[in-house]
Design a protein around this motif. Structure first.
Motif, short mmCIF file in Angstrom:
data_model
loop_
_atom_site.label_atom_id
_atom_site.label_comp_id
_atom_site.label_asym_id
_atom_site.label_seq_id
_atom_site.Cartn_x
_atom_site.Cartn_y
_atom_site.Cartn_z
N GLU A 1 53.33 35.22 29.21
CA GLU A 1 53.54 36.66 29.47
C GLU A 1 52.67 37.15 30.64
OE1 GLU A 1 54.95 38.66 25.27
OE2 GLU A 1 52.85 38.78 25.83
N LEU B 1 61.21 48.46 31.73
CA LEU B 1 59.94 48.40 31.00
C LEU B 1 59.69 49.73 30.29
CD1 LEU B 1 57.94 46.53 33.82
CD2 LEU B 1 58.69 45.55 31.63
N ALA C 1 61.72 38.62 32.10
CA ALA C 1 62.31 39.95 31.92
C ALA C 1 62.09 40.83 33.15
CB ALA C 1 61.72 40.62 30.68
N GLN D 1 51.33 47.31 29.81
CA GLN D 1 52.19 46.63 28.85
C GLN D 1 52.27 45.14 29.22
OE1 GLN D 1 56.44 47.97 29.24
NE2 GLN D 1 55.55 49.10 30.96
N THR D 2 52.67 44.37 28.24
CA THR D 2 52.92 42.96 28.53
C THR D 2 54.43 42.77 28.63
OG1 THR D 2 52.99 42.45 26.18
CG2 THR D 2 50.87 42.17 27.30
N ALA D 3 54.83 41.74 29.36
CA ALA D 3 56.26 41.46 29.48
C ALA D 3 56.45 39.97 29.64
CB ALA D 3 56.86 42.19 30.68
N ASN D 4 57.56 39.50 29.14
CA ASN D 4 57.97 38.13 29.37
C ASN D 4 58.23 37.96 30.86
OD1 ASN D 4 58.73 35.61 28.27
ND2 ASN D 4 59.45 36.78 26.48
N GLU E 1 48.22 39.82 26.75
CA GLU E 1 49.35 38.94 27.00
C GLU E 1 49.21 37.63 26.23
OE1 GLU E 1 46.86 39.50 28.96
OE2 GLU E 1 46.47 37.85 30.36
N SER F 1 62.13 53.60 27.64
CA SER F 1 62.06 52.61 28.72
C SER F 1 63.02 52.98 29.84
CB SER F 1 62.36 51.21 28.18
OG SER F 1 63.61 51.19 27.53
#
Lengths: 331, 331
Positions: free
Chosen positions: A34, A94, A106, A100-103, A30, A69
């Protein structure tokens, strides 16, 4: 490593296992702001079939060799964002990856104490919203009217029927096995159920189940089942076209009876429904669904499949109706 | 005596002369409060075909051996009602008879000084109302959008297109001869016209004429012409299903491409329009139409057939497109 499911080929007709590929990717890291997420539940939905084709639609197609996704619930493994802590659970659109990384903006936080985590992919997620908003915004239900639901034992259909009962409608559901039909009446409170696989004449079966005609049709399937409904609609009927699962795998333009004469004769309406057009109404809808769920007025079924690598199979099983209620993969 | 046209047989497929019978009936005599009327103009309309069949619809079927009725302008021959005098003209849903009596409140006075009497059966009558209210109530037009009209050279279609231009839309019309297509552009101000009889691929022709896609489709014809439009609709498109003249004479359930996938993909709407559902909006619509007509912003065409006994032929001619604009019989 980090297992990831990518679209390997665009399906022709029915999706096959070979249209998907499970690859190993590097563990993501991240960046500032994130979250690093570990996937807990994956939602598989019929509409994803549309995104696997390279055709103009309301949502961009998936790219080949890139991850698919869908709605996912994931656990926060580490966060560089003050609003989230390790151990929180979040939901959002996702990718089909173990990690996984995510904002942070989001996704949104979900509370496993208030409802089971998987419910945020179903009755308190997109399927619940679809049922609630499709029925209200296009169906415009009025107490005492008759509602017919196709794909009634599915994730969306079973919620539509229950909301119909809460609102005081006569509710008739269409499903594909006797077991599902029994479930509609016993578990979801539908007034009548029709098994389309054992019914010879759908038009007559609908007429018998709807002595006052059909005011609202919530359609998840399209095709011949719907042909039997439209001949029974009342003046000013509203048809919510939410999905057409029976047509998604067709390789040729599907044909059937033309609907225009029925629409003119009955001043009837047919409208395509996509939940994302109604985002401004999500908070009110979720609040109502959560409240009904808490009061025990709504119930739901899930078919939970175990194992990340079984996600493509779970998706394919939707098209043969192997699910009861929401189909979810537990990672 | 008093010539009267009755329905002798219910047409199977295309209506034939032998489905109608001209009979001689006795001269009627008005009772208290009634008017004795002499028919001046008779409107023939595609929707009458539906009433000749014995099927459930939004309006009762005609009875066999009884007079057909439609929009009529008639002269008052004698009146036992203070509001009417000999020599007045009235309009209403009346029977295909040379002379008849009518309740004074079943008709309304029309003014031959303000507009030609026949206009009250067309642009200032049901066809104008249908065009205006169908386009506004279902089409919900917004400046800059693209409107496609089928049956564009017909009574309703030619008015729809002109209103579209007044409202600032791009307007594309579909008609069946080069002469009609020229008329659309030269007389009615359409931006483009398509001759469906000489066009091989309607879908491509529509795409070429509508570079920004189709936002509103005002459909008077149904069938294959409409199939070419629906593949070109935009997100949130509205399709006003006003008529399906291409399907009225079908003896079997007409089939064609299923529309549901297009509706879902585009969150699009398709709705049957029947003008009588909007009676509360007639005064406002007529006022606007009359004002545009007075300002020279609207024009109209009529095909006037002479002779009461030619009414059935005039009606049948609608289905081969022998009319330009409103088809009217002058008695």
């Amino acid at each position: 490593m980090n297992k990831t499911i990518v679209l390997d080929k665009r399906p022709i007709g029915k999706p096959k296992m070979s249209d998907f590929k499970i690859t190993d990717q590097e563990m993501p890291k991240e960046r500032a702001g994130e979250l690093l997420l570990k996937t807990t539940y994956i939602s598989v939905d019929p509409y994803l079939r549309g995104r696997m084709s390279d055709a103009k639609s309301y949502i961009d197609p998936f790219k080949l060799n890139e991850p698919i996704s869908s709605g996912i619930v994931a656990e926060v493994i580490s966060a560089t964002n003050d609003l989230y802590s390790k151990g929180d659970f979040v939901s959002g659109m996702l990718e089909w990856k173990e990690y996984q990384t995510a904002n942070a903006n989001a996704v949104y936080k979900v509370d496993g104490e208030k409802a089971p985590l998987s419910a945020y992919l179903g009755i308190l997620g997109m399927t619940g919203l679809t049922a609630y908003l499709g029925l209200h915004q296009i169906g415009a239900p009025k107490k005492g009217e008759t509602l017919v639901v196709s794909g009634a034992a599915g994730a969306v259909g079973s919620v539509v029927g229950q909301i119909g009962k809460i609102l005081g409608l006569r509710v008739v559901g269409i499903a594909g096995t006797d077991e599902k039909v029994a479930m509609l009446k016993e578990d979801f409170g539908f007034d009548e159920g029709i098994n389309y696989n054992t019914t010879e004449n759908m038009a007559k079966a609908i007429a018998a189940a709807c002595p006052k005609g059909v005011d609202i049709y919530f359609d998840n399937v399209g095709g011949e089942i719907s042909d039997g409904v439209i001949v029974n609609i009342n003046k000013f009927a509203r048809m919510v076209i939410c999905g057409a699962i029976s047509l998604y795998n067709e390789t040729q333009m599907p044909v059937g009876p033309r609907v225009q004469p029925f629409l003119v004769k009955n001043s009837a309406l047919m409208q395509g429904f996509i939940v994302s057009n109604y985002a401004d109404k999500f908070p009110e809808a979720i609040a109502q669904l959560a409240s009904w769920l808490g009061e025990g007025k709504l119930t739901y079924k899930e078919t939970i499949v175990d194992g990340f690598e079984n996600t493509p199979q779970a998706f394919m099983d939707l098209f043969v109706g192997r699910n009861k209620g929401k189909m979810i993969v537990k990672v």
